[in-house]
Design a protein around this motif. Sequence first.
Motif, short mmCIF file in Angstrom:
data_model
loop_
_atom_site.label_atom_id
_atom_site.label_comp_id
_atom_site.label_asym_id
_atom_site.label_seq_id
_atom_site.Cartn_x
_atom_site.Cartn_y
_atom_site.Cartn_z
N ILE A 1 2.86 3.20 -4.31
CA ILE A 1 2.62 1.68 -4.66
C ILE A 1 3.51 1.21 -3.49
N TYR A 2 4.51 1.34 -3.35
CA TYR A 2 5.41 0.77 -2.21
C TYR A 2 4.78 1.10 -0.73
N ARG A 3 4.01 2.25 -0.48
CA ARG A 3 3.58 2.44 0.89
C ARG A 3 2.42 1.25 0.91
N HIS A 4 1.63 1.07 -0.06
CA HIS A 4 0.79 -0.32 -0.05
C HIS A 4 1.32 -1.56 0.15
N ILE A 5 2.57 -1.71 -0.56
CA ILE A 5 3.12 -2.92 -0.25
C ILE A 5 3.72 -3.09 1.17
N GLU A 6 4.40 -2.05 1.74
CA GLU A 6 4.52 -2.13 3.09
C GLU A 6 3.29 -2.51 4.19
N LYS A 7 2.44 -2.04 3.74
CA LYS A 7 1.21 -2.43 4.80
C LYS A 7 0.57 -3.50 4.29
N GLU A 8 1.07 -4.53 3.31
CA GLU A 8 0.72 -5.61 2.84
C GLU A 8 -0.95 -5.41 2.43
N GLN A 9 -1.06 -4.26 1.58
CA GLN A 9 -2.37 -4.05 1.02
C GLN A 9 -2.09 -4.33 -0.47
N LYS B 1 -2.87 -0.06 -8.40
CA LYS B 1 -2.18 1.16 -8.76
C LYS B 1 -1.26 0.87 -9.95
N LEU B 2 -0.42 -0.36 -9.92
CA LEU B 2 0.18 -0.97 -10.69
C LEU B 2 -0.31 -0.92 -12.19
N ALA C 1 9.93 -5.29 -11.40
CA ALA C 1 10.44 -5.32 -10.15
C ALA C 1 9.40 -5.28 -9.05
N THR C 2 8.71 -4.22 -9.15
CA THR C 2 7.67 -4.02 -8.15
C THR C 2 6.60 -5.04 -7.84
N VAL C 3 6.15 -5.62 -9.26
CA VAL C 3 5.33 -6.94 -9.43
C VAL C 3 5.93 -8.06 -8.48
N ASN C 4 7.48 -8.39 -8.76
CA ASN C 4 8.07 -9.09 -8.10
C ASN C 4 8.01 -9.13 -6.46
N GLU C 5 7.54 -7.73 -5.96
CA GLU C 5 7.24 -7.83 -4.57
C GLU C 5 6.00 -8.41 -3.89
#
Length: 467
Positions: A232-240, A247-248, A262-266
Amino acid sequence: MTKSNTSNNKKGVDAAMAGNHIEAENFFRRAIKENRTVIEGSMNLIRLLHKQGRHDEAINTFKELKAQTGIRQMHPQILYMASKSALEIGDLKIAIESLKILARLNPENTEIQCMLSRALIESGQLLESKKILERAIQLSPEDPSIATQLAITESELGNHEKAERIHKALTIKYNDVFLSHFNYGLFLANIGEKERALSCFKRCIQIVPNAPEAQEQINKLAKDDTDIMTDIYRHIEKEQWVEAEKKLVENQGSIEAIQFWATVNELPKEQREKLGDGEAFDEEKQVQTVEIYSEIEKQSALNDLVDNVKKTDSLIWNRAGKPTRYGLQSHEILKGSQSIVIQDLCKRLKQAAREYIENKPLLQKIRDQNKGDLKLSGWSVVLKKGGYQKRHIHPESVVSGVIYIKLPTETADEDKKEGNLVFPSNNMRMVTPQEGMAVLFPSYLPHETVPINSDDERICIAFNLTK
């Protein structure tokens, strides 16, 4: 003892032995009601409640009996059960009081000595724990449980070299014993020695194939690219963002609630609002400041709190695995404290948290996922020059907060940023600390502090309310 009282007590014992626990409880309560000066009914009721796992009721009965007879008049078996029930519900005062008597009565009983040590560590009395264990190890020099508990105490005191020497010696002496390697692995994981910790847990699996405790630790340490949060954080870093949102949603049931939010917050606002109430991620609405003391009470209370923090055994420089940098952080300081000013602070913080959560729907939802009241725990942080807290969340909690008890002049200055508490996501919010002020916020909101440049200390007590 009256004949009726004797009869009810005996009937209760007979019913309990026959497995009729409801009937037994009724008889014991009748015996207590008929004559409160006779302790057999109360002791038998404590046994019954403890056996049924009704620990709160067992401790309430124990406290009533203690008020009548004094704790030293009680049978050791009752003290043992009371200490076990007290530990179950987090009543460290009763647990420590009972275990100290048992430890004096049974100096060679290593189970009692270790139970007392664990309770003392949990209440922040690390030097007392060390003293008891050093005395116990003289009586039982070959007992690995005492040595292990001493290593844990040394680690909590920040004496990592001493702790590691003890753990290493135990793994050499007891090379085929599961716990010697398991406890060493926990220690190494705690200080960030991931590869060495993995070796210890793999050795545990060799000794006890498929041991769930060891496998759980291996899984925690050996996260790879298939780990869902990594993905999930890989997708967030790539702004996907769409992929991260998908995934969440797919994995919400397997992600801890605070970590999930906390992840939704990103995510950007559009995705956040699809997954939850947008206000739940608005720092302006979620971060609340509260004056804990009146002006008349404040200075005296804060001075007493500073004294309590300074006397804490467990204040460790840059404590391993914690976000504090260039500062001291303690172990537990609130739960089980014997200090009147700390006990009073706990009542005020709990009340503030109850009021805070009343109009926070998401926090209420997280709280209500598990039954039971929120429990308060806390630790002290003393930042020196250059000190700060790295960005972090509190994944094990529901509501988190901090109360400031001593500040450098520059930190309390509204026109300066040093020492400020920062919530960097979304509508970034910066809070200027004030002595006596508490800040409450959802545990899923990431936060950090601005480094201080003053030679004066910045002292606070951070806290969590957990399930």
